[in-house]
Design an enzyme around this catalytic site. Structure first.
Site, PDB file in Angstrom:
ATOM      1  N   ASN A   1       0.724  -1.057   0.018  1.00  0.00           N
ATOM      2  CA  ASN A   1      -0.041  -0.089  -0.156  1.00  0.00           C
ATOM      3  C   ASN A   1       0.980   1.131  -0.128  1.00  0.00           C
ATOM      4  O   ASN A   1       1.402   1.538   1.010  1.00  0.00           O
ATOM      5  CB  ASN A   1      -0.888  -0.082   1.055  1.00  0.00           C
ATOM      6  CG  ASN A   1      -1.918   1.075   1.361  1.00  0.00           C
ATOM      7  OD1 ASN A   1      -1.878   2.064   0.462  1.00  0.00           O
ATOM      8  ND2 ASN A   1      -3.044   0.815   2.141  1.00  0.00           N
TER       9      ASN A   1
ATOM     10  N   HIS B   1     -13.246   3.210  -0.416  1.00  0.00           N
ATOM     11  CA  HIS B   1     -13.301   2.070   0.664  1.00  0.00           C
ATOM     12  C   HIS B   1     -13.792   0.636   0.181  1.00  0.00           C
ATOM     13  O   HIS B   1     -14.240  -0.045   1.261  1.00  0.00           O
ATOM     14  CB  HIS B   1     -14.098   2.391   2.074  1.00  0.00           C
ATOM     15  CG  HIS B   1     -13.237   3.714   3.020  1.00  0.00           C
ATOM     16  ND1 HIS B   1     -14.183   4.306   3.535  1.00  0.00           N
ATOM     17  CD2 HIS B   1     -11.978   3.844   3.053  1.00  0.00           C
ATOM     18  CE1 HIS B   1     -13.188   5.364   4.018  1.00  0.00           C
ATOM     19  NE2 HIS B   1     -12.137   5.024   3.892  1.00  0.00           N
TER      20      HIS B   1
ATOM     21  N   HIS C   1     -18.049   2.067   7.613  1.00  0.00           N
ATOM     22  CA  HIS C   1     -16.869   2.051   7.695  1.00  0.00           C
ATOM     23  C   HIS C   1     -16.444   3.466   8.422  1.00  0.00           C
ATOM     24  O   HIS C   1     -16.348   4.539   7.674  1.00  0.00           O
ATOM     25  CB  HIS C   1     -15.944   1.848   6.413  1.00  0.00           C
ATOM     26  CG  HIS C   1     -14.512   1.897   6.450  1.00  0.00           C
ATOM     27  ND1 HIS C   1     -13.631   0.920   6.327  1.00  0.00           N
ATOM     28  CD2 HIS C   1     -13.496   3.180   6.650  1.00  0.00           C
ATOM     29  CE1 HIS C   1     -12.332   1.244   6.397  1.00  0.00           C
ATOM     30  NE2 HIS C   1     -12.560   2.702   6.818  1.00  0.00           N
ATOM     31  N   LEU C   2     -16.218   3.344   9.682  1.00  0.00           N
ATOM     32  CA  LEU C   2     -15.975   4.470  10.391  1.00  0.00           C
ATOM     33  C   LEU C   2     -14.773   4.747  11.054  1.00  0.00           C
ATOM     34  O   LEU C   2     -14.101   4.245  12.157  1.00  0.00           O
ATOM     35  CB  LEU C   2     -17.072   4.779  11.477  1.00  0.00           C
ATOM     36  CG  LEU C   2     -18.421   4.353  11.211  1.00  0.00           C
ATOM     37  CD1 LEU C   2     -19.376   4.419  12.610  1.00  0.00           C
ATOM     38  CD2 LEU C   2     -19.112   5.360  10.193  1.00  0.00           C
ATOM     39  N   GLY C   3     -13.689   5.264  10.284  1.00  0.00           N
ATOM     40  CA  GLY C   3     -12.458   5.658  10.902  1.00  0.00           C
ATOM     41  C   GLY C   3     -12.288   7.054  10.471  1.00  0.00           C
ATOM     42  O   GLY C   3     -13.071   8.100  10.680  1.00  0.00           O
TER      43      GLY C   3
ATOM     44  N   ARG D   1     -12.604  15.928   7.218  1.00  0.00           N
ATOM     45  CA  ARG D   1     -13.078  16.280   5.978  1.00  0.00           C
ATOM     46  C   ARG D   1     -14.719  16.543   6.302  1.00  0.00           C
ATOM     47  O   ARG D   1     -15.174  15.892   6.991  1.00  0.00           O
ATOM     48  CB  ARG D   1     -13.327  15.021   4.838  1.00  0.00           C
ATOM     49  CG  ARG D   1     -12.022  14.762   4.434  1.00  0.00           C
ATOM     50  CD  ARG D   1     -11.974  13.673   3.407  1.00  0.00           C
ATOM     51  NE  ARG D   1     -10.710  12.849   3.396  1.00  0.00           N
ATOM     52  CZ  ARG D   1     -10.783  11.736   3.187  1.00  0.00           C
ATOM     53  NH1 ARG D   1     -11.868  10.630   3.284  1.00  0.00           N
ATOM     54  NH2 ARG D   1      -9.525  10.869   3.228  1.00  0.00           N
TER      55      ARG D   1
ATOM     56  N   PHE E   1     -11.459  10.566  17.608  1.00  0.00           N
ATOM     57  CA  PHE E   1     -12.768  10.411  18.185  1.00  0.00           C
ATOM     58  C   PHE E   1     -12.412   9.839  19.715  1.00  0.00           C
ATOM     59  O   PHE E   1     -13.336   9.940  20.444  1.00  0.00           O
ATOM     60  CB  PHE E   1     -13.454   9.170  17.379  1.00  0.00           C
ATOM     61  CG  PHE E   1     -14.149   9.736  16.320  1.00  0.00           C
ATOM     62  CD1 PHE E   1     -13.653   9.999  14.964  1.00  0.00           C
ATOM     63  CD2 PHE E   1     -15.449   9.975  16.313  1.00  0.00           C
ATOM     64  CE1 PHE E   1     -14.123  10.521  13.899  1.00  0.00           C
ATOM     65  CE2 PHE E   1     -16.212  10.603  15.450  1.00  0.00           C
ATOM     66  CZ  PHE E   1     -15.529  10.968  14.227  1.00  0.00           C
ATOM     67  N   ARG E   2     -11.281   9.073  19.959  1.00  0.00           N
ATOM     68  CA  ARG E   2     -11.035   8.939  21.475  1.00  0.00           C
ATOM     69  C   ARG E   2     -10.707  10.324  22.189  1.00  0.00           C
ATOM     70  O   ARG E   2     -11.462  10.316  23.280  1.00  0.00           O
ATOM     71  CB  ARG E   2      -9.752   8.124  21.392  1.00  0.00           C
ATOM     72  CG  ARG E   2      -9.976   6.595  21.920  1.00  0.00           C
ATOM     73  CD  ARG E   2      -8.422   5.883  21.875  1.00  0.00           C
ATOM     74  NE  ARG E   2      -7.850   6.328  20.442  1.00  0.00           N
ATOM     75  CZ  ARG E   2      -7.125   5.425  19.942  1.00  0.00           C
ATOM     76  NH1 ARG E   2      -6.600   4.587  20.726  1.00  0.00           N
ATOM     77  NH2 ARG E   2      -6.512   5.727  18.829  1.00  0.00           N
TER      78      ARG E   2
ATOM     79  N   GLY F   1     -11.473   2.050  12.661  1.00  0.00           N
ATOM     80  CA  GLY F   1     -11.054   2.504  13.948  1.00  0.00           C
ATOM     81  C   GLY F   1     -12.396   3.055  14.926  1.00  0.00           C
ATOM     82  O   GLY F   1     -12.524   2.447  16.142  1.00  0.00           O
TER      83      GLY F   1
ATOM     84  N   GLY G   1     -15.535   2.689  14.307  1.00  0.00           N
ATOM     85  CA  GLY G   1     -16.791   1.659  14.246  1.00  0.00           C
ATOM     86  C   GLY G   1     -16.383   0.318  15.022  1.00  0.00           C
ATOM     87  O   GLY G   1     -17.209  -0.161  15.696  1.00  0.00           O
TER      88      GLY G   1
ATOM     89  N   ASN H   1     -14.177   0.122  17.756  1.00  0.00           N
ATOM     90  CA  ASN H   1     -13.785   0.313  19.152  1.00  0.00           C
ATOM     91  C   ASN H   1     -14.805   1.291  20.159  1.00  0.00           C
ATOM     92  O   ASN H   1     -14.484   1.282  20.988  1.00  0.00           O
ATOM     93  CB  ASN H   1     -12.313   0.899  18.976  1.00  0.00           C
ATOM     94  CG  ASN H   1     -11.395   0.013  18.732  1.00  0.00           C
ATOM     95  OD1 ASN H   1     -11.173  -0.870  19.136  1.00  0.00           O
ATOM     96  ND2 ASN H   1     -10.549   0.542  17.520  1.00  0.00           N
TER      97      ASN H   1
ATOM     98  N   GLU I   1      -8.125  -5.243   5.070  1.00  0.00           N
ATOM     99  CA  GLU I   1      -8.096  -4.512   3.828  1.00  0.00           C
ATOM    100  C   GLU I   1      -6.895  -5.552   3.133  1.00  0.00           C
ATOM    101  O   GLU I   1      -6.905  -6.091   1.982  1.00  0.00           O
ATOM    102  CB  GLU I   1      -7.762  -3.126   3.533  1.00  0.00           C
ATOM    103  CG  GLU I   1      -9.039  -2.592   3.726  1.00  0.00           C
ATOM    104  CD  GLU I   1      -8.848  -0.987   4.072  1.00  0.00           C
ATOM    105  OE1 GLU I   1      -8.408  -0.626   4.811  1.00  0.00           O
ATOM    106  OE2 GLU I   1      -9.315  -0.161   3.091  1.00  0.00           O
TER     107      GLU I   1
HETATM  108  P1  ADP Z   1      -8.018   5.673   8.830  1.00  0.00           P
HETATM  109  O1  ADP Z   1      -7.636   4.301   8.244  1.00  0.00           O
HETATM  110  O2  ADP Z   1      -8.962   6.255   8.232  1.00  0.00           O
HETATM  111  O3  ADP Z   1      -6.704   6.602   9.336  1.00  0.00           O
HETATM  112  P2  ADP Z   1      -8.874   4.203  11.508  1.00  0.00           P
HETATM  113  O4  ADP Z   1      -9.765   3.364  10.932  1.00  0.00           O
HETATM  114  O5  ADP Z   1      -7.607   3.951  11.928  1.00  0.00           O
HETATM  115  O6  ADP Z   1      -8.685   5.567  10.397  1.00  0.00           O
HETATM  116  O7  ADP Z   1      -9.395   5.025  12.641  1.00  0.00           O
HETATM  117  C1  ADP Z   1      -8.983   6.224  13.183  1.00  0.00           C
HETATM  118  C2  ADP Z   1      -9.770   6.719  14.197  1.00  0.00           C
HETATM  119  O8  ADP Z   1     -10.413   5.605  15.087  1.00  0.00           O
HETATM  120  C3  ADP Z   1      -9.408   7.944  15.125  1.00  0.00           C
HETATM  121  O9  ADP Z   1     -10.139   8.881  15.197  1.00  0.00           O
HETATM  122  C4  ADP Z   1      -9.325   6.891  16.713  1.00  0.00           C
HETATM  123  O10 ADP Z   1      -9.548   8.146  17.696  1.00  0.00           O
HETATM  124  C5  ADP Z   1     -10.567   6.061  16.217  1.00  0.00           C
HETATM  125  N1  ADP Z   1     -10.349   4.958  17.362  1.00  0.00           N
HETATM  126  C6  ADP Z   1      -9.368   4.309  17.463  1.00  0.00           C
HETATM  127  N2  ADP Z   1      -9.648   3.593  18.630  1.00  0.00           N
HETATM  128  C7  ADP Z   1     -10.697   3.967  19.441  1.00  0.00           C
HETATM  129  C8  ADP Z   1     -11.511   3.797  20.762  1.00  0.00           C
HETATM  130  N3  ADP Z   1     -10.909   2.517  21.466  1.00  0.00           N
HETATM  131  N4  ADP Z   1     -12.481   4.502  20.851  1.00  0.00           N
HETATM  132  C9  ADP Z   1     -12.831   5.432  20.025  1.00  0.00           C
HETATM  133  N5  ADP Z   1     -12.204   5.605  18.918  1.00  0.00           N
HETATM  134  C10 ADP Z   1     -11.157   5.170  18.505  1.00  0.00           C
END
Ligand code: ADP
Length: 405
Positions: free
Chosen positions: A7, A179, A207-209, A240, A284-285, A331, A333, A335, A384
């Site tokens: 990647n 995605h 897909h919530l990252g 975004r 998000f954390r 990430g 979705g 966690n 992926e």
């Molecule tokens: P990308 O691949 O688009 O960069 P990811 O799928 O890795 O993103 O997701 C990153 C997001 O997931 C960050 O906002 C992070 O804070 C959130 N995240 C990861 N672990 C947790 C958790 N335990 N609780 C809440 N949000 C989390």
């Protein structure tokens, strides 16, 4: 078969070596700061872990570092480069030309280069990785796996904007959705986990990252995806903006005296939950921790995010005239059980009820809806790289490539 999954980004290159038979990850890592100084991180299934500075002026040097390490007598997982049967490349934008994974040939590279202006940040960076691998391993089969390909089953009613049709004809301005590799993996894994035939179920994947999208998959085919011409459309994301009335952008540009590029920078990098929380965080954390401490803007950012996700899920349930599975991944979705709770509260009208104990379980795949729920709600870890390895192995099998070692 041993598949090297690549990647490639503009200054980083992630990789994994996957045994396609066992689907075991033999080694994985990332080359970062390519062209700046170079940092190499590497882990193997035997417990070897490395993080060190390695000068990498370009992607070719990065791939060289990876290959040397993989074949190293002490640190490696293979004896020789030749043991790698196939290289699977993650490619972001295949436009309308690519509806599935393909063997990378000169013609494919030419066709991808023609898609460069559709994804100017990603496609050229992907191609640099492909070039580096082709130079160093000219005899190895290379397979391109596109992030847009799975979404190519969308019909015109879903992919066309309400713009003059000539702009689609002239420039292919339309919704592509992204995605796709994750949405495909997760929708199939959900059906497998539930013991369903994927061609008989309606699934909505969330897909919530940091980048976030929702995808409606009906009987194995994508019928809609919240991302559009670019990954900017749809949900409010980390930085975004998601859906915005273009009229507001003209108004903003005039008021702040901004040109188009400056507006785009705001939309891509300064908006989303970062912008709503008054620059508190895109993470998000951190927003969740701040919400607990009564940071109102952090709470509002999360509230808007959850509301928007629920609206898309509701609209996709309508688009498919029903839904069997709703799946959370990536990430946030995977966690954030609180945000899942919040989203699912909006969806009670679909007959969804959540098992609060299950919702707090951590697993590769878990069903979080309870026995009485009319829709299965699942949390599945996306993978992926595994999907790319599977696609690469399938293309290799079609080409009659057999395992070397
Ligand atoms: P990308 O691949 O688009 O960069 P990811 O799928 O890795 O993103 O997701 C990153 C997001 O997931 C960050 O906002 C992070 O804070 C959130 N995240 C990861 N672990 C947790 C958790 N335990 N609780 C809440 N949000 C989390």
């Amino acid at each position: 078969m041993k598949i090297l999954v690549i990647n490639s980004g503009s200054s980083s290159l992630k990789f994994q070596v996957i045994d396609s038979k066992t689907e075991k990850v033999l080694a994985k890592g990332v080359c970062e700061r390519i062209g700046i100084d170079g940092v190499f991180s590497y882990k193997t299934h035997k417990g070897i872990s490395i993080k060190e500075s390695v000068p990498m002026q370009n992607h070719k040097q990065a791939v060289n570092t990876i290959l040397d390490t993989l074949a190293d007598g002490e640190k490696g997982v293979i004896h020789d480069f030749a043991e790698i049967d196939v290289i699977g490349h993650r490619l972001v934008h295949g436009g309308e030309k690519f509806t599935g994974s393909v063997v990378i040939t000169d013609e494919v590279i030419q066709a991808m280069t023609e898609c460069n202006d559709l994804a100017p940040l990603h496609n050229p960076a992907n191609l640099v990785g492909v070039d580096a691998c082709r130079e160093l391993m000219p005899d190895t089969l290379m397979v391109g796996v596109f992030d847009t390909a799975f979404n190519q089953t969308m019909e015109p009613k879903a992919f066309l904007y309400g713009l003059p049709y000539q702009y689609y004809e002239k420039y292919k301005i339309r919704r592509y959705g992204f995605h796709g590799i994750s949405h495909k993996y997760v929708s199939l894994r959900a059906a497998e986990f539930m013991g369903q035939n994927p061609n008989r179920v309606k699934t909505i994947v969330c897909h919530l990252g940091n980048g976030a999208s929702i995808c409606a998959v009906k009987y194995g085919k994508v019928i809609d995806n919240s991302m559009g011409f670019t990954p900017l459309e749809g949900l409010v994301m980390g930085t975004r903006c998601g859906d915005v009335d273009p009229g507001a952008l003209e108004f903003l540009a005039k008021k702040e005296n901004l040109d188009f590029q400056q507006v785009m920078t705001i939309l891509n990098q300064e908006s989303g939950v970062l912008g709503i929380s008054k620059n508190f965080s895109s993470d998000f954390r951190e927003l969740k921790d701040a919400e607990i401490k009564y940071n109102e803007m952090a709470a509002l950012a999360r509230e808007i995010f959850a509301y928007k996700v629920a609206k898309y899920v509701g609209s996709y349930a309508a688009a498919m005239n029903g839904v069997d599975n709703i799946v959370f991944t990536a990430g946030v979705g995977e966690n954030d059980s609180d945000i899942r709770d919040e989203i699912c509260e909006y969806l009670e009208f679909l007959g969804i009820t959540i098992d609060e104990v299950k919702n707090r379980e951590q697993a590769e795949a878990v069903k979080i809806s309870d026995w009485s729920s009319k829709v299965n709600v699942l949390v599945i870890k996306t993978n992926e790289e595994l999907e790319i390895a599977r696609e690469a192995a399938a293309v290799a099998a079609q080409m009659g490539v057999s395992e070397k070692a």
